[in-house]
Write a protein that holds these residues in place. Structure first.
Motif, PDB file in Angstrom:
ATOM      1  N   LEU A 353     -51.843  63.735 -31.102  1.00 50.67           N
ATOM      2  CA  LEU A 353     -50.464  63.106 -30.879  1.00 50.67           C
ATOM      3  C   LEU A 353     -50.698  62.099 -29.777  1.00 50.67           C
ATOM      4  O   LEU A 353     -51.686  61.892 -29.325  1.00 50.67           O
ATOM      5  N   GLY A 354     -49.610  61.069 -29.967  1.00 49.22           N
ATOM      6  CA  GLY A 354     -49.982  60.100 -29.019  1.00 49.22           C
ATOM      7  C   GLY A 354     -48.230  59.985 -28.282  1.00 49.22           C
ATOM      8  O   GLY A 354     -47.398  60.037 -28.820  1.00 49.22           O
ATOM      9  N   LEU A 355     -48.395  59.955 -26.886  1.00 50.34           N
ATOM     10  CA  LEU A 355     -47.289  59.578 -26.031  1.00 50.34           C
ATOM     11  C   LEU A 355     -46.913  57.999 -26.049  1.00 50.34           C
ATOM     12  O   LEU A 355     -45.814  57.720 -25.939  1.00 50.34           O
ATOM     13  N   LYS A 356     -47.784  57.488 -25.419  1.00 50.48           N
ATOM     14  CA  LYS A 356     -47.576  55.993 -25.353  1.00 50.48           C
ATOM     15  C   LYS A 356     -47.243  55.178 -26.531  1.00 50.48           C
ATOM     16  O   LYS A 356     -46.455  54.140 -26.495  1.00 50.48           O
ATOM     17  N   GLN A 357     -47.701  55.688 -27.693  1.00 52.92           N
ATOM     18  CA  GLN A 357     -47.069  54.983 -29.103  1.00 52.92           C
ATOM     19  C   GLN A 357     -45.406  55.136 -29.083  1.00 52.92           C
ATOM     20  O   GLN A 357     -44.887  54.286 -29.825  1.00 52.92           O
ATOM     21  N   THR A 358     -44.681  55.732 -28.486  1.00 49.51           N
ATOM     22  CA  THR A 358     -43.429  56.007 -28.370  1.00 49.51           C
ATOM     23  C   THR A 358     -42.731  54.843 -27.350  1.00 49.51           C
ATOM     24  O   THR A 358     -41.531  54.886 -27.463  1.00 49.51           O
ATOM     25  N   LEU A 359     -43.590  54.491 -26.744  1.00 46.13           N
ATOM     26  CA  LEU A 359     -43.010  53.435 -25.627  1.00 46.13           C
ATOM     27  C   LEU A 359     -43.495  52.028 -26.180  1.00 46.13           C
ATOM     28  O   LEU A 359     -44.234  51.928 -26.956  1.00 46.13           O
ATOM     29  N   SER A 360     -42.720  51.215 -25.638  1.00 41.70           N
ATOM     30  CA  SER A 360     -42.998  49.648 -25.968  1.00 41.70           C
ATOM     31  C   SER A 360     -44.551  49.344 -25.439  1.00 41.70           C
ATOM     32  O   SER A 360     -44.895  49.651 -24.179  1.00 41.70           O
ATOM     33  N   ASN A 361     -45.186  48.514 -26.473  1.00 42.72           N
ATOM     34  CA  ASN A 361     -46.444  48.096 -25.691  1.00 42.72           C
ATOM     35  C   ASN A 361     -46.467  47.127 -24.784  1.00 42.72           C
ATOM     36  O   ASN A 361     -46.116  45.941 -25.182  1.00 42.72           O
ATOM     37  N   PRO A 362     -46.764  47.214 -23.596  1.00 41.06           N
ATOM     38  CA  PRO A 362     -46.600  46.308 -22.561  1.00 41.06           C
ATOM     39  C   PRO A 362     -47.549  44.828 -22.918  1.00 41.06           C
ATOM     40  O   PRO A 362     -47.073  43.874 -22.243  1.00 41.06           O
ATOM     41  N   TRP A 363     -48.586  45.140 -23.557  1.00 39.62           N
ATOM     42  CA  TRP A 363     -49.285  43.938 -23.831  1.00 39.62           C
ATOM     43  C   TRP A 363     -48.618  43.135 -24.848  1.00 39.62           C
ATOM     44  O   TRP A 363     -48.470  41.776 -24.574  1.00 39.62           O
ATOM     45  N   GLU A 364     -47.857  43.776 -25.737  1.00 41.43           N
ATOM     46  CA  GLU A 364     -47.117  42.896 -26.702  1.00 41.43           C
ATOM     47  C   GLU A 364     -45.789  42.315 -25.807  1.00 41.43           C
ATOM     48  O   GLU A 364     -45.621  41.050 -26.099  1.00 41.43           O
ATOM     49  N   SER A 365     -45.177  43.082 -25.054  1.00 41.81           N
ATOM     50  CA  SER A 365     -44.106  42.516 -24.326  1.00 41.81           C
ATOM     51  C   SER A 365     -44.652  41.448 -23.177  1.00 41.81           C
ATOM     52  O   SER A 365     -44.058  40.373 -23.071  1.00 41.81           O
ATOM     53  N   PHE A 366     -45.856  41.673 -22.884  1.00 40.16           N
ATOM     54  CA  PHE A 366     -46.504  40.579 -21.949  1.00 40.16           C
ATOM     55  C   PHE A 366     -46.674  39.259 -22.626  1.00 40.16           C
ATOM     56  O   PHE A 366     -46.366  38.054 -22.234  1.00 40.16           O
ATOM     57  N   ALA A 367     -47.249  39.441 -23.964  1.00 37.70           N
ATOM     58  CA  ALA A 367     -47.509  38.301 -24.805  1.00 37.70           C
ATOM     59  C   ALA A 367     -46.184  37.346 -25.182  1.00 37.70           C
ATOM     60  O   ALA A 367     -46.100  36.313 -25.101  1.00 37.70           O
ATOM     61  N   GLU A 368     -45.003  38.220 -25.238  1.00 42.35           N
ATOM     62  CA  GLU A 368     -43.769  37.543 -25.522  1.00 42.35           C
ATOM     63  C   GLU A 368     -43.147  36.870 -24.358  1.00 42.35           C
ATOM     64  O   GLU A 368     -42.603  35.694 -24.369  1.00 42.35           O
ATOM     65  N   LYS A 369     -43.184  37.752 -23.256  1.00 35.67           N
ATOM     66  CA  LYS A 369     -42.866  37.240 -21.848  1.00 35.67           C
ATOM     67  C   LYS A 369     -43.589  35.940 -21.395  1.00 35.67           C
ATOM     68  O   LYS A 369     -43.084  34.949 -20.845  1.00 35.67           O
ATOM     69  N   HIS A 370     -44.890  35.991 -21.537  1.00 35.68           N
ATOM     70  CA  HIS A 370     -45.882  35.001 -21.007  1.00 35.68           C
ATOM     71  C   HIS A 370     -46.658  34.468 -22.164  1.00 35.68           C
ATOM     72  O   HIS A 370     -47.968  34.968 -22.386  1.00 35.68           O
ATOM     73  N   PRO A 371     -46.185  33.400 -22.962  1.00 39.49           N
ATOM     74  CA  PRO A 371     -47.145  33.086 -24.061  1.00 39.49           C
ATOM     75  C   PRO A 371     -48.365  32.192 -23.545  1.00 39.49           C
ATOM     76  O   PRO A 371     -48.397  31.794 -22.289  1.00 39.49           O
ATOM     77  N   ILE A 372     -49.299  31.889 -24.324  1.00 36.77           N
ATOM     78  CA  ILE A 372     -50.306  31.264 -24.037  1.00 36.77           C
ATOM     79  C   ILE A 372     -50.164  29.930 -23.469  1.00 36.77           C
ATOM     80  O   ILE A 372     -49.432  29.219 -23.989  1.00 36.77           O
ATOM     81  N   GLY A 373     -50.961  29.687 -22.217  1.00 38.93           N
ATOM     82  CA  GLY A 373     -50.522  28.474 -21.560  1.00 38.93           C
ATOM     83  C   GLY A 373     -49.341  28.695 -20.340  1.00 38.93           C
ATOM     84  O   GLY A 373     -49.368  27.658 -19.639  1.00 38.93           O
ATOM     85  N   SER A 374     -48.731  29.863 -19.994  1.00 44.04           N
ATOM     86  CA  SER A 374     -47.913  30.101 -19.212  1.00 44.04           C
ATOM     87  C   SER A 374     -48.589  30.301 -17.769  1.00 44.04           C
ATOM     88  O   SER A 374     -49.640  30.858 -17.931  1.00 44.04           O
TER      89      SER A 374
END
Length: 568
Positions: A353-374
């Motif tokens: 089982l995975g616990l973190k998989q039920t939560l939003s991936n902070p790495w994906e959230s970071f990529a959306e919030k801080h695109p390359i170049g920011s």
């Protein structure tokens, strides 16, 4: 031979008679002989043991007179200690005779491993004393019964069988066991009962004992089986007492019978359907389910999805950002959590089982919030031999590689400018959610100095500012502001060898030099004052004369210089 001769033996005859009496004395003493009771006086019996010798035996040595009375004329066995004492009487003992007889009998029993009958008649330190028909034996407390006995009163003063464990006649020691007799009887009875049992049978039994690893269930008098804790329920059972109590009547299934040892293994959960049947279809990979934390270990936590179905959440699948922390710092026993099924193995009865998989991936959230170049700002969390780790959003770290610290200096030199706790700005260079990596650059926050010379080509002349003077040459910055640095070697400082001296320059001097090498990709920029002077000389010769016209080089350069000044 006359009558006088008969009653008056010669010296030789008397010697023979004395020697015979001595032989008889040695033969009789320390042996058991049969004697005749000739009289009974008060509390003693007079016993004739032959050799015209009598002895006295206390009546108490003959036992209970109401059960075994003695009378004149009875034949009894006695032990001859001495033929004659100071009073001319034999020293004899009925008890010693009984003991000698008993020891001889018991030695045969011991050699043949036969049972003996005895009576427990007294309690002593560490156990009891047993009368074995004349010989006294020791019964250790651990050998009284199969299970510990709290009250041995009902076992005393009644005849019962024993097994002899040890005999030492020289020391007069005998050790017996009642437990061995009971175990033999139970083993025989157990074998008879076990022969009537079959694996797979369902029986009712009574819980007789509970241990840390299971419970013993009595299937028949003297016949019990082990119900292991793992066979009590399909669900996790931490201790058997959570499920059973002593004297509970339970239904069990016979799982295994060992024909050699007659040991019986029992199960309770086997009477219920196996929850693992079809578990892969019930819990598909990628599905999200609700469960309860039942156990926490160093490597993860077990989550119960339903009765009998537990899955493991490995510590690496608990949190996106918390690494190398104990599972107990993330979840607690009894906590209800949402988990995702990562893997199912019905044969091995394992669910990952995975616990973190039920939560939003902070790495994906970071990529959306801080695109390359920011640009992001964070604290220097760690300094390593290959770069800096900068703390950013949600306990995440981004890494600044050595090569991304400074445009002009080597990373090994630039990293010395930083300490833990420093607040820095950095540009997002790359985000990889799969590998959970964020690449940052500090030097990229400022413009690339090479951009300032994007229009330059090899052979162009540039104006530079001296930034450092060294023995091997001078360091200069190209352009007025934000240009790259370059190093002009000593041999390139002048066409004239006498002028190839770095010390004739000072920091802040403005100089002109020619680009002799330029590679933006490798960030290589090479300048030369000497090359520019040679080029100017060549150009002046072409415009104002030649060596063959008779004009000196000084005249030509002077004319060129004057022409330049007039043009200015």
């Amino acid at each position: 031979m006359s009558e006088i001769d008969t009653f008056n033996p010669s010296r030789d005859e008397f010697a023979e008679m004395f020697e015979a009496s001595v032989v008889d004395r040695e033969t009789f003493e320390q042996t058991v002989v049969k004697g005749t009771i000739t009289a009974i006086e008060k509390d003693v019996a007079i016993v004739d043991v032959g050799l015209k010798t009598e002895g006295r035996v206390p009546l108490r040595e003959f036992g209970d007179p109401s059960k075994d009375p003695v009378a004149v004329g009875d034949q009894v066995d006695v032990f001859i200690d001495r033929i004659e004492n100071a009073h001319g009487e034999a020293v004899i003992s009925r008890d010693r005779a009984r003991r000698e007889e008993a020891w001889e009998r018991l030695e045969h029993n011991f050699e043949d491993d036969d049972r003996v009958e005895g009576v427990i008649f007294n309690r002593v330190k560490g156990g009891f004393t047993v009368d074995l028909g004349g010989a006294v034996a020791f019964l250790p407390g651990s050998q009284v019964d199969i299970r510990p006995v709290r009250d041995a009163g009902p076992l005393m003063n009644i005849p019962q069988p024993f097994k002899i464990l040890k005999m030492d006649k020289r020391r007069g020691n005998i050790v017996v066991s009642r437990r061995s007799v009971l175990e033999e009887d139970r083993a025989e009875h157990r074998q008879e009962v076990v022969r009537d049992l079959n694996e797979g049978d369902e029986r009712d039994g009574v819980v007789k004992n509970i241990t840390d690893y299971g419970a013993f269930v009595e299937l028949a008098p003297g016949v019990d089986g082990l119900l292991h804790v793992t066979d009590m329920s399909w669900s996790r059972v931490n201790h058997p007492s959570e499920v059973l109590n002593v004297n509970d009547t339970v239904s069990v299934k016979i799982i295994k019978i060992n024909p050699e040892t007659s040991r019986i293994s029992l199960g309770m959960k086997q009477l219920q359907p196996d929850p693992w049947d079809g578990v892969a279809a019930k819990y598909p990979i990628g599905g999200k389910f609700h469960g309860k934390v039942t156990n926490i270990t160093d490597y993860g936590a077990f989550v119960e999805l339903e009765d009998g179905i537990e899955g493991l959440v490995h510590v690496s699948e608990m949190s996106w950002v918390k690494k190398n922390v104990p599972p107990s710092s993330i979840v607690s026993s009894g906590q209800e959590v949402d988990v995702m099924v990562l893997e199912v193995d019905e044969q091995k009865r394992r669910v990952s089982l995975g616990l973190k998989q039920t939560l939003s991936n902070p790495w994906e959230s970071f990529a959306e919030k801080h695109p390359i170049g920011s640009i992001v700002e964070g604290e220097v969390k760690n300094i390593t031999e290959f770069g800096l780790f900068i703390g950013i959003d949600d306990d995440m770290d981004g890494m600044v590689h050595l090569s991304d610290l400074d445009w002009d200096r080597q990373g090994d030199d630039a990293i010395r400018d930083y300490q833990k706790g420093d607040m820095v700005k950095a540009k997002v260079l790359d985000v990889d959610p799969d590998k959970e990596r964020i690449s940052l650059g500090i030097k990229q926050v400022a413009n690339d100095p090479m951009d300032a010379i994007a229009e330059l080509n090899r052979g162009d002349d540039v104006t530079c500012t001296v930034t450092a003077v060294e023995n091997g040459g001078i360091e200069v910055r190209v352009g007025s502001d934000g240009g790259p640095k370059a190093f002009i070697r000593k041999s390139d400082l002048s066409r004239d060898r006498n002028e190839q001296r770095p010390e004739r320059f000072a920091v802040g001097d403005k100089i002109d030099a020619r680009v002799i090498a330029l590679d933006p990709q490798s960030r290589r920029l090479s300048l030369s004052i000497k090359a520019r002077e040679i080029a100017e000389e060549k150009e002046a010769v072409e415009q104002f004369g030649s060596a063959d016209s008779g004009a000196s080089l000084g005249d030509i350069l002077g004319a060129a210089l004057k022409d330049t000044e007039d043009a200015g």
